[in-house]
Design a protein around this motif. Sequence first.
Motif, short mmCIF file in Angstrom:
data_model
loop_
_atom_site.label_atom_id
_atom_site.label_comp_id
_atom_site.label_asym_id
_atom_site.label_seq_id
_atom_site.Cartn_x
_atom_site.Cartn_y
_atom_site.Cartn_z
N PRO A 106 97.77 23.48 24.16
CA PRO A 106 96.56 23.98 23.66
C PRO A 106 95.40 24.04 24.98
O PRO A 106 95.25 23.30 25.57
N GLY A 107 94.62 25.21 24.48
CA GLY A 107 93.46 25.28 25.50
C GLY A 107 92.89 26.62 25.42
O GLY A 107 93.29 27.44 24.69
N PRO A 108 92.20 26.96 26.34
CA PRO A 108 91.46 28.26 26.54
C PRO A 108 92.66 29.33 26.99
O PRO A 108 93.77 28.89 27.19
N SER A 109 92.17 30.42 27.16
CA SER A 109 93.22 31.46 27.28
C SER A 109 93.97 31.31 28.84
O SER A 109 94.89 31.96 28.90
N SER A 110 93.21 30.78 29.54
CA SER A 110 93.93 30.15 30.89
C SER A 110 95.25 29.57 30.90
O SER A 110 95.99 29.47 31.77
N VAL A 111 95.58 28.95 29.45
CA VAL A 111 96.96 28.10 29.52
C VAL A 111 97.99 29.51 29.12
O VAL A 111 99.32 28.91 29.51
N LEU A 112 97.50 30.57 29.14
CA LEU A 112 98.63 31.38 29.06
C LEU A 112 99.19 31.87 30.25
O LEU A 112 98.54 32.10 31.44
N SER A 113 100.76 32.12 30.34
CA SER A 113 101.29 32.48 31.45
C SER A 113 102.33 33.43 31.13
O SER A 113 103.00 33.40 30.23
N ARG A 149 96.20 29.04 19.36
CA ARG A 149 96.43 28.58 21.01
C ARG A 149 95.39 27.49 21.38
O ARG A 149 95.73 26.54 21.96
N ALA A 150 94.23 27.77 20.76
CA ALA A 150 93.05 26.80 21.06
C ALA A 150 93.40 25.37 20.50
O ALA A 150 92.86 24.34 21.33
N THR A 151 93.83 25.35 19.43
CA THR A 151 93.90 24.42 18.30
C THR A 151 95.40 23.43 18.47
O THR A 151 95.53 22.44 18.12
N GLY A 152 96.38 24.22 18.93
CA GLY A 152 97.61 23.59 19.09
C GLY A 152 98.45 23.77 17.71
O GLY A 152 99.47 23.06 17.58
N LYS A 153 97.82 24.45 16.74
CA LYS A 153 98.65 24.46 15.36
C LYS A 153 99.74 25.49 15.51
O LYS A 153 99.55 26.52 14.68
#
Length: 338
Positions: free
Chosen positions: A9-16, A47-51
């Motif tokens: 989880p995290g900000p949009s930068s975790v997307l690949s 995405r931000a919370t990992g749910k």
Amino acid sequence: MRAVTYREPGPSSVLSLVDLDLPEPGPGEVRVRLLRAGVNPTDWKFRATGKNGPYDEVAPGQDGSGVVDAVGPGVVGFAEGDRVWLVLAQSGRWLGTAAEYTVQPVDRVVHLPVGASYDLGAALGVPAVTAHRALTAGEDVERIAPGTMSGMTVLVAGGAGAVGTAATQLARWAGATVYSTVSSEEKAALAVAAGAHETINYRVADTAAEVQAMCPEGVDLVVEVALAQNVALDVAVLRNRGTIAYYADNGGSEATVPVRDTFAKNLRLQGLLLYTLGADLLEIAIADVNAAVDVGALQVGADFGVPLHHFPLEQTAAAHDAVEQGTIGKVLLAIAEE
């Protein structure tokens, strides 16, 4: 196949952007080649919370549209080449719609009516099904169809939002009078384009006084996006046995309810969430939404109050940011062409 995923989880930068094996449909499943995917607030919040459940990797996205390109054993009602839209594609699953292909159970796959665009198909799931539930949350309406809301009055909070415009279009189709609250002239124009009879700019007007002047007997239903901020207003403008249908916690996660005023009017406060709607209500919502699409009562595009913003798949992070930052209209991933 290409897909956009995240592993933490995290900000949009975790997307690949990654390459994955082409998934195969199992029993009761179909594989869809995606052309468009809808991006909703729930996507960046998950995405931000990992749910997202116990998955090491997640491709986000609940909504999408495309073409069936493979069917699993036991599938009936779908065949290769069918045009479809998706609902709850990533609920309880790791592979959503931020991908070139997705595999889904047949109860999450819906035939896209002839003439409906893939842009529209990808914009239906979360907004339109949520709007349908909001409009049927009271004691007066079970189905949305021409005439089922004749004589009723609906107040849509945030009338230029995705759920707000869908609720407005569906309510107008069903025969209701629709008032919308907005925060700017630009949003007022979009709410009117979606079908609102009247708009109230809550930043400059006394919203309660405006609504009560237009509807002295009280509105039948409030579709609410910010209960914490608006509950007192909603109670004031509702008629006896009216309903507040709230679907988000914009403006605060806790609301102070005026207890005496609420029970004195026999009011109903109905919370709603797409993920826990249940198969029975989901089936009804899908059928009514598709009927509205079939006759052109649900539309997207600036002329219908829903400006479109397209991002390529590799810019999914930017699409998430656009939704999180409150972009007006509908954000879509343009994944492929037919």
